[in-house]
Design an enzyme around this catalytic site. Structure first.
Site, short mmCIF file in Angstrom:
data_model
loop_
_atom_site.label_atom_id
_atom_site.label_comp_id
_atom_site.label_asym_id
_atom_site.label_seq_id
_atom_site.Cartn_x
_atom_site.Cartn_y
_atom_site.Cartn_z
CE1 TYR A 1 80.58 75.86 -7.49
CE2 TYR A 1 79.15 74.72 -9.04
CZ TYR A 1 79.83 74.76 -7.84
OH TYR A 1 79.76 73.68 -7.00
CD1 TRP B 1 83.13 85.03 -9.89
CD2 TRP B 1 83.49 86.71 -11.31
NE1 TRP B 1 84.17 85.78 -9.38
CE2 TRP B 1 84.41 86.82 -10.23
CE3 TRP B 1 83.54 87.66 -12.35
CZ2 TRP B 1 85.34 87.85 -10.16
CZ3 TRP B 1 84.48 88.68 -12.26
CH2 TRP B 1 85.37 88.77 -11.18
CE1 TYR C 1 88.14 84.04 -8.07
CE2 TYR C 1 87.72 86.30 -7.40
CZ TYR C 1 87.26 85.02 -7.68
OH TYR C 1 85.92 84.74 -7.56
N GLY D 1 86.56 75.31 -11.36
CA GLY D 1 87.38 74.40 -12.16
C GLY D 1 88.46 73.76 -11.33
CB ALA E 1 81.10 75.55 0.51
NE ARG F 1 88.03 64.36 -5.59
CZ ARG F 1 88.61 64.01 -4.46
NH1 ARG F 1 89.20 62.82 -4.34
NH2 ARG F 1 88.61 64.81 -3.41
CG ASP F 2 85.01 55.28 -4.57
OD1 ASP F 2 84.50 55.46 -3.45
OD2 ASP F 2 85.17 54.15 -5.08
#
Length: 357
Positions: A264, A290, A74, A266, A175, A196-197
């Site tokens: 925001y 960010w 990070y 990846g 979230a 996503r399924d």
């Protein structure tokens, strides 16, 4: 652990200023996987002085960014030894002589970042803290400064939205995604979620719609949906991306002329790819956001105060709830940290360290 010592002749109201506090903290001295580098250690804390505030941490969430910080992946690089964690809600135990706006018993959240929050107690400066009403739940207060604020700022800062407008987002069960749905409902904005399924897709759609999503579609469904072409809903002027890769490309295709896609996150670790047609003929734009940067640049800005006031107001009215979460004791931090980046579950469950007892 608190050890109170009664000083002869001392006013009982001042007892809390004369105590020995032992904090249990999750610390690390090098980057690596949380299970390998975090250690639960004890430190004796001094009484707060001047503008310092002694806080008992009640709850502190485990965010993906917290894990990435521990891993060294990070942009924020703490000085070692470091206490992990970035968010919390706590209770003021006592304050230094020069603290005027905070008092014992109040609940507080952090205004600054990188304060080290995975601990039972800590001493902070008063200008690093914001008082919060006890009407706000512990889970809501503990998780407010990252995800709800990210959703709020993205909805406010890129496009001037009006009631009846539409936003679209992938990772709609994250979230941030859950926060976007709730804010859109409060503001009369249509919120389209892409997920996503999965086997429990019906339950997930119902959950997100209860939070405020107008429609929830799988990645396969959005490719063939006529929800915008039919005029059922306005084409989105704003899109949010936390996945990247093909998912981001597909979301951007549905933007209206001069629409904006804000990235925001990846989660797929794949780059954001741009579809040439929409880029040229719709003049769509791609931006990044960010929350840490925004908070530092707007530390004392009126917009920040207004943001917290509005979000907490919705929470007190029961119109904004914490993301799907599980409270876990501090001692089980290894299991919780390992699960925090597991996206295979029903929804993006947030793990919150519970130190309220």
């Amino acid at each position: 652990m608190l050890r109170r010592t009664l000083i002869p002749g001392c006013n009982p109201a001042l007892w809390s200023r004369h105590m020995s506090v032992v904090a249990k903290s999750l610390k690390y001295t090098q980057h690596g996987e949380p299970q390998d580098v975090l250690q639960l250690v004890e430190d004796k804390l001094s009484d707060p002085k001047g503008k310092q505030v002694l806080v008992k941490i009640l709850a502190a969430p485990i965010n993906p960014a917290d894990i990435n910080t521990i891993q060294g992946k990070y942009p924020v690089k703490p000085k070692f030894p470091a206490v992990a964690g970035n968010e919390f809600v706590g209770e003021v135990i006592c304050v230094g002589d020069n603290v005027k706006d905070l008092k014992a018993g109040q609940h507080v959240i952090p205004l600054a970042t990188g304060m080290g929050t995975w601990t039972t107690h800590a001493v902070y400066n008063d200008d690093q803290l914001l008082a919060v009403s006890k009407k706000v739940g512990l889970a809501e207060a503990a998780t407010v400064t990252v995800n709800p604020c990210t959703a709020y700022r993205m909805l406010k800062d890129f496009v001037q939205l009006c009631p009846g407008d539409t936003v679209i987002q992938n990772g709609a069960n994250s979230a941030v995604g859950q926060a976007v749905h709730q804010l859109c409902r409060a503001w009369g904005i249509n919120s389209i979620g892409i997920v996503r399924d999965r086997p429990e897709i019906g339950e997930l759609k119902q959950l997100l719609q209860c939070l405020g999503a107008t429609e929830v579609l799988t990645e396969a469904e959005i490719r063939t949906s006529d929800i915008f072409k039919s005029g059922k809903l306005k084409k989105p002027r704003l899109a949010f991306n936390c996945v990247g890769g093909k998912s981001a490309t597909e979301v951007s295709r549905h933007l209206d002329n001069k629409g904006i896609l804000v990235t925001y996150g990846g989660m797929s670790r794949e780059p954001v790819t741009v579809a040439t047609g929409p880029l040229i003929f719709k003049d769509i734009a791609f931006r990044g956001f960010w929350m840490t940067r925004w908070s530092k640049e707007n530390y004392n800005a009126p917009e920040r105060s207004e943001m917290f006031k509005e979000i907490f107001g919705l929470m007190e009215e029961g119109k904004f709830v914490a993301p799907t979460h599980e409270m876990v004791p501090l001692e089980k931090f290894k299991d919780a940290a390992a699960a925090a980046l597991n996206f295979k579950g029903f929804t993006g469950k947030k793990y919150i360290l519970d130190m309220s007892q």
